[in-house]
Each structure stands twice: as structure tokens, then as C-alpha cells.
Design a protein around this motif. Structure first.
Motif: not given
Length: 492
Positions: A333-345
Motif C-alpha cells: 500500500v502507498e500509505d497507512n490509509g488513515g489507519v493507526y494501530l496503538v499496540p497497548a496490549f
């Protein structure tokens, strides 16, 4: 004279053994993953037998691959996952409970109470913020919850150790009961200014002093392994927490030197020399590795979930079958597509220190693909590092121009280029990314006399690849703004 060094790197998800020669070149390597135990949500444990078994297995394999025996090893250097807590019987050597891993949050509620009542006093002595991350509350939990443990401890029958101490005790059949400054400094029981176990802190947590090991420099002749263990006794000449080991492995030995390790978590450390920098931005102050009895101070920021987010893509979501596929998938993909993952597991570490935070994925649309999720996962590692760099610059007053990197995820070129872009700093990866194991080898080699001084050691370090920022300011600020918004949704 034997000129090989055996580095034992006992990590959170695997144990490794690496044989180095006198030029600090890797001769052989072996690695074995072991089981992660999750008894309850937010709890993480390891079987001590799994830790010990995996160490013995990888040492045997590394020696065979190097075509050498224990007699050819001049020194052993041990580096270990820090804060992970083991308590065992002094007579039998048997653990009274599983190892409670640094990631475990079972004592978070108690730590919340400590923050209200004695956070400043603990920080003044230890440089640490009261958190379930550190060893003290894990020891207290074992003594309070394992039947008969407190009584046995008060009688002098139980011993506590971080993984380095446990390994040295087992390998020497109980003759070595020691740790080093870097591991002691992560227990929340050690005064980093007096360099002694602190009686007031021991009383606060109800931990008998008899449980605690002797504290030495990281590069030190701790003693010999029992001859039955490897077939021949070998000197243990290095013991060091994994992140300080990587700092030493990058030869960040001067004030202002900085490195980040992309392991299970991410750990950014800055050597501040003889100055113990007091953080006002959620960092901790700790001790660095040395071969002398006056260790340097270090400013540290910890990300709980770094490379572990890639494991989650593999084992949890099953959208990749091997860790290195994350780079290929992210580049679909060219960019994150506005998706953010915060891995506060398991909560968020520095600079937020929110134990109750839990992971989120935001910005998903109908057009979101596996590639966007993989890209957001890798980008999350870089964003978290960026948060800590900003905090570190504020605390130290030092403008950071270059970040030295190592650890398994540092092999990912996409991640390092993105890291350079969002930091707007140069990122340098050494030719040997096994700097955690290398640091332990350097310390052991210096203590054993293989290298006479740091200048001789410096001649063995080879530079690798340099990543230079290549992102316009507007895009960088937009991405960082999106990350801050995503974190805001995650905080408890």
C-alpha cells in the motif's frame, strides 16, 4: 589460550547463544523460542525450566556449530530480559513459582496506590516510576500469594534473582549468587546513588535482605560454571541487562550517546555519564554497563510492545506466516490509509505510563486491507520511539542528531526508513545487529583480558547502513498528529 567468547542472550521470547572470536566476529549462533504463559488477562509468565532448558540447548548447539568445546571458551557473557522475577529454594534450587515476566501487569493496581503515596521517594532512590514493570512488586506478590513462601523467605530459605542471577546460580550449582548494577537498578530495590540495596525499600515491600544477590560491575569475573554443566568449567565474566548490553555493544560509552533496540519491546537509552538526569517527561533514570565499580547513569524510555506487534500479526491475526513478511505486506500500500494501530496490549510505557490502556486500531474503512494493518503495525513502532526521543531531548537538553539501532526488527528496512522520516534524524544500523549479545561479549572479553581496553574493542565495530530522512515536513506533522489522536483514544 582460549580466544572464544560465549554470549548467552536470554530474551523474552527466546534464548540464544552466540560464539564470538577475538575480533568480535560471529562464529556460530543458535536460537530457541519457548512458551509464553498467560494465566489471566495482562498476566505473563515463563516456566523456569523452559528458560534453563532452552539456554542449555542453544549453548550445546552453538558450540557444536562452532566446532569447539567448553575448553575453548575463555569467558561467558550473559545478557538477559530485565525485571523478570524468579524466586527459588536456597537448598533445592527449585523455583517456588513461575518466572513473572517484565510485561506482567498483575501488580498494576498496587503500583497505582504506590504512585499516590510514595512515588517521589521511590524515584529519588531508584530513578524509577512505581510500575508493575519492575521486580519489587513481583517479589512481594510471590511472597504474599504462594503458600509458605513468606515464612520460608523470612527464615532465609528463599532467593530472588533476575534471569542473570538465576542462570549464574544454576550454571555454577549454587556457587555464584550475584547480579550486576544494570539488573539491580531495575528491581526498584536498589539505590542508584549509594549503589546498595535500600533498607527502606526492602521494608516497604516486605522483602528480606537475605533474598538478595551480591551486586558487581557488568564486566567482572563472577566465578566458574560447574564442570558437569558444560563438561569443563568456564569463567562467567559478564552479566548485564539486555538494553544496557546493547548500549555497550553499540559502544555508546560517552555522555550523549544514544541507541534504540527493536526487540519484543523498544528501549531507547542515552548515556548521561556521571550525571543522573531527573526526568519530567515520563522517562526513568538507571545505571549503565561498565567494568568498573562506578557505572554511568542512563536515561531510558521503554515501549512495552515493539517487535511483539509483528508477532501478533503472525500468531494472533495470522495475516503473515513469518516476521519478515511484514515488510513486504506493508509495501503493498502507498500509505497507512488513515489507519493507526496503538499496540497497548499490556498498557503503555514511556512517556504515558498508563497500565490500564489497551490496544486500538482506528481509522478502518471498507477499503482497509491486510497491507494497511501491517503498515500501521510497523509505523506504530516508529511513532512510539519518536515519542520517547522527544521526551529525552526535553529532559537532557541534548539535541539528538543520530540514532543507533539494533535488535531483530532493525533488519526491516521499511521500518528504519520510516523511523528516520518521522524522527527527521539519521538512523544508523551496524553491520552486526546482534549488539545485545555483542555487548555481553565485549564486557566478558574485557574482564577476561581478551581485549585490553575500549580502544581495542572499538577496532572490532563495523558500521552498516545509514538511513537519511526523506519526508516533507507537512506530511510528517500530519502523520504525527494522527498518531497523537490515536493514542488519545487509547488512554484510560
Amino acid at each position: 589460550m582460549s580466544r572464544f567468547i560465549l554470549s548467552i542472550d536470554q530474551g523474552t521470547t527466546s534464548s540464544r547463544a552466540i560464539v564470538f572470536d577475538e575480533n568480535a566476529r560471529i562464529v556460530s549462533m543458535a536460537q530457541q523460542e519457548f512458551k509464553q504463559i498467560y494465566p489471566k488477562s495482562g498476566w505473563v509468565e515463563h516456566s523456569p525450566q523452559d528458560i534453563m532448558g532452552s539456554v542449555m540447548a542453544v549453548v550445546a548447539e552453538a558450540l557444536v556449530r562452532a566446532e569447539i568445546s567448553a575448553e575453548d571458551v575463555a569467558a561467558i557473557g550473559i545478557t538477559n530480559q530485565r525485571e523478570t522475577t524468579l524466586v527459588w529454594d536456597k537448598e533445592t534450587g527449585k523455583p517456588v513459582y513461575n518466572a513473572i515476566v517484565w510485561q506482567c501487569r498483575r501488580t498494576a493496581e498496587y503500583c497505582g496506590e504506590l504512585k499516590k503515596t510514595c512515588a517521589d521517594a521511590i524515584y529519588e532512590k531508584t530513578g524509577l516510576i512505581p510500575d508493575a514493570y519492575f521486580s519489587a512488586t513481583k517479589i512481594k506478590w510471590i511472597l504474599d500469594n504462594v503458600a509458605g513462601a513468606r515464612e520460608r523467605a523470612e527464615q532465609g530459605g528463599l532467593l530472588f534473582g533476575t534471569v542473570d542471577t538465576y542462570l549464574m546460580w544454576q550454571l555454577s550449582k549454587g556457587r555464584i549468587f550475584a547480579t550486576d548494577y544494570t539488573n539491580a537498578a531495575r528491581t526498584m530495590l536498589f539505590n542508584i546513588h549509594t549503589l546498595k540495596w535500600d533498607e527502606e525499600l526492602l521494608a516497604l515491600f516486605g522483602i528480606p535482605a537475605s533474598m538478595l544477590a551480591e551486586v558487581r560491575p557488568s564486566g567482572w569475573n563472577f566465578g566458574l560454571t560447574d564442570k558437569k554443566v558444560f563438561g569443563s568449567p568456564v569463567p562467567v565474566c559478564g552479566a548485564v541487562g539486555d538494553q544496557q548490553s546493547a548500549l555497550f555493544g553499540q559502544l555508546c560509552t560517552e555522555a550523549g550517546d544514544l541507541k534504540n533496540t527493536y526487540g519484543t519491546g523498544c528501549f531507547l537509552l542515552m548515556n548521561t555519564g556521571s550525571r543522573a538526569v531527573k526526568s519530567r517527561n515520563g522517562l526513568v533514570t538507571t545505571l549503565g554497563a561498565t567494568c568498573t565499580d562506578r557505572p554511568p547513569y542512563v536515561l531510558e524510555g521503554s515501549v512495552f510492545v515493539g517487535g511483539a506487534v509483528v508477532q501478533w500479526l503472525r500468531d494472533g491475526l495470522k495475516i503473515i506466516s513469518a516476521a519478515d513478511e511484514s515488510e513486504t505486506l506493508a509495501q503493498t500500500v502507498e500509505d497507512n490509509g488513515g489507519v493507526y494501530l496503538v499496540p497497548a496490549f499490556t498498557g503503555l510505557g514511556a512517556p504515558y505510563w498508563d497500565a490500564a490502556a489497551r490496544g486500538t486500531v482506528s481509522g478502518i474503512t471498507r477499503g482497509t486491507t491486510r497491507g494497511h494493518i501491517a503498515r500501521a503495525a510497523l509505523e506504530s513502532i516508529a511513532y512510539q520511539v519518536c515519542d520517547i526521543v522527544q521526551a529525552m531531548e526535553k529532559d537532557s537538553g541534548i539535541k539528538i542528531t543520530r540514532l543507533a539501532v539494533d535488535g531483530g526488527a532493525s533488519r526491516n528496512n521499511f521500518l528504519l526508513q520510516f523511523q528516520s522520516d518521522v524522527l527527521s534524524r539519521e538512523v544508523v544500523r551496524p553491520r552486526c545487529v546482534e549488539t545485545t549479545a555483542l555487548g555481553a561479549a565485549y564486557l566478558a572479553g574485557l574482564a577476561a583480558g581478551i581485549w585490553k581496553d575500549l580502544n581495542e574493542v572499538r577496532g572490532t565495530l563495523k558500521e552498516g547502513r545509514l538511513f537519511v530522512p526523506d519526508m516533507d515536513v507537512a506530511r510528517r506533522e500530519k502523520l504525527l498528529g494522527g498518531w497523537k489522536t490515536a493514542v488519545g483514544k487509547t488512554l484510560s
